[in-house]
Scaffold this motif. Sequence first.
Motif, PDB file in Angstrom:
ATOM      1  N   UNK A 166     -39.284  25.285  51.536  1.00 34.96           N
ATOM      2  CA  UNK A 166     -39.899  25.226  52.868  1.00 34.96           C
ATOM      3  C   UNK A 166     -40.776  23.988  53.008  1.00 34.96           C
ATOM      4  N   UNK A 167     -41.454  23.610  51.955  1.00 35.39           N
ATOM      5  CA  UNK A 167     -42.317  22.425  51.994  1.00 35.39           C
ATOM      6  C   UNK A 167     -41.505  21.137  52.054  1.00 35.39           C
ATOM      7  N   UNK A 168     -40.324  21.143  51.473  1.00 36.09           N
ATOM      8  CA  UNK A 168     -39.477  19.939  51.461  1.00 36.09           C
ATOM      9  C   UNK A 168     -38.789  19.698  52.798  1.00 36.09           C
ATOM     10  N   UNK A 169     -38.455  20.771  53.477  1.00 39.16           N
ATOM     11  CA  UNK A 169     -37.646  20.671  54.699  1.00 39.16           C
ATOM     12  C   UNK A 169     -38.231  19.718  55.741  1.00 39.16           C
ATOM     13  N   UNK A 170     -39.511  19.836  56.124  1.00 42.96           N
ATOM     14  CA  UNK A 170     -40.017  18.931  57.165  1.00 42.96           C
ATOM     15  C   UNK A 170     -40.124  17.476  56.712  1.00 42.96           C
ATOM     16  N   UNK A 171     -39.999  17.246  55.412  1.00 45.66           N
ATOM     17  CA  UNK A 171     -40.080  15.885  54.901  1.00 45.66           C
ATOM     18  C   UNK A 171     -38.723  15.193  54.892  1.00 45.66           C
ATOM     19  N   UNK A 172     -37.691  15.907  55.326  1.00 51.13           N
ATOM     20  CA  UNK A 172     -36.375  15.295  55.489  1.00 51.13           C
ATOM     21  C   UNK A 172     -35.511  15.262  54.246  1.00 51.13           C
ATOM     22  N   UNK A 173     -35.840  16.016  53.224  1.00 48.89           N
ATOM     23  CA  UNK A 173     -35.005  16.045  52.031  1.00 48.89           C
ATOM     24  C   UNK A 173     -33.688  16.764  52.331  1.00 48.89           C
ATOM     25  N   UNK A 174     -32.607  16.227  51.807  1.00 50.63           N
ATOM     26  CA  UNK A 174     -31.308  16.874  51.958  1.00 50.63           C
ATOM     27  C   UNK A 174     -31.229  18.068  51.008  1.00 50.63           C
ATOM     28  N   UNK A 175     -30.223  18.898  51.187  1.00 46.07           N
ATOM     29  CA  UNK A 175     -30.042  20.043  50.290  1.00 46.07           C
ATOM     30  C   UNK A 175     -29.847  19.568  48.855  1.00 46.07           C
ATOM     31  N   UNK A 176     -29.093  18.505  48.656  1.00 49.43           N
ATOM     32  CA  UNK A 176     -28.871  17.986  47.302  1.00 49.43           C
ATOM     33  C   UNK A 176     -30.169  17.449  46.702  1.00 49.43           C
ATOM     34  N   UNK A 177     -30.975  16.770  47.505  1.00 47.93           N
ATOM     35  CA  UNK A 177     -32.258  16.272  47.017  1.00 47.93           C
ATOM     36  C   UNK A 177     -33.193  17.426  46.676  1.00 47.93           C
TER      37      UNK A 177
END
Length: 135
Positions: A61-72
């Motif tokens: 959830x914390x990564x999502x707004x930062x634009x990380x892809x699923x693979x990242x």
Amino acid sequence: MSTDNTDADRLQIGEVAARTELSVKTIRHYDEVGLVTPSARSAGGFRLYTISDVDRLLAIRRMKPLGFTLEEMRELLQALETIAAPTSTHAQQATAAIYLADYHTRAEQACAKLTKQLAYARELTTQLARYASPE
């Protein structure tokens, strides 16, 4: 939640959704793409999650707004697991630390961009505020 001892410390998906502020649909999607897998299933086939699973979902959830892809996201989570694992070799931990340093830099850049966008949104909100108040 099941009352047998093996499931006593596990949460059903609705409880996990409430704790993480993610929708049930989103949690199921993350399961389908392999980002987080329920630790168990109840006798009735319901997904059951541990606190570690919840922590993993919170990280996603914390990564999502930062634009990380699923693979990242997958790579970052794996690097975090490698760093935390007592069985990881020094070389594995060093490689994971390099990944995490790179992701840290990218997260800082994304936060700076989001901060700027938030400032623009606040400017607009301030501009529109005079129309929202009855005169």
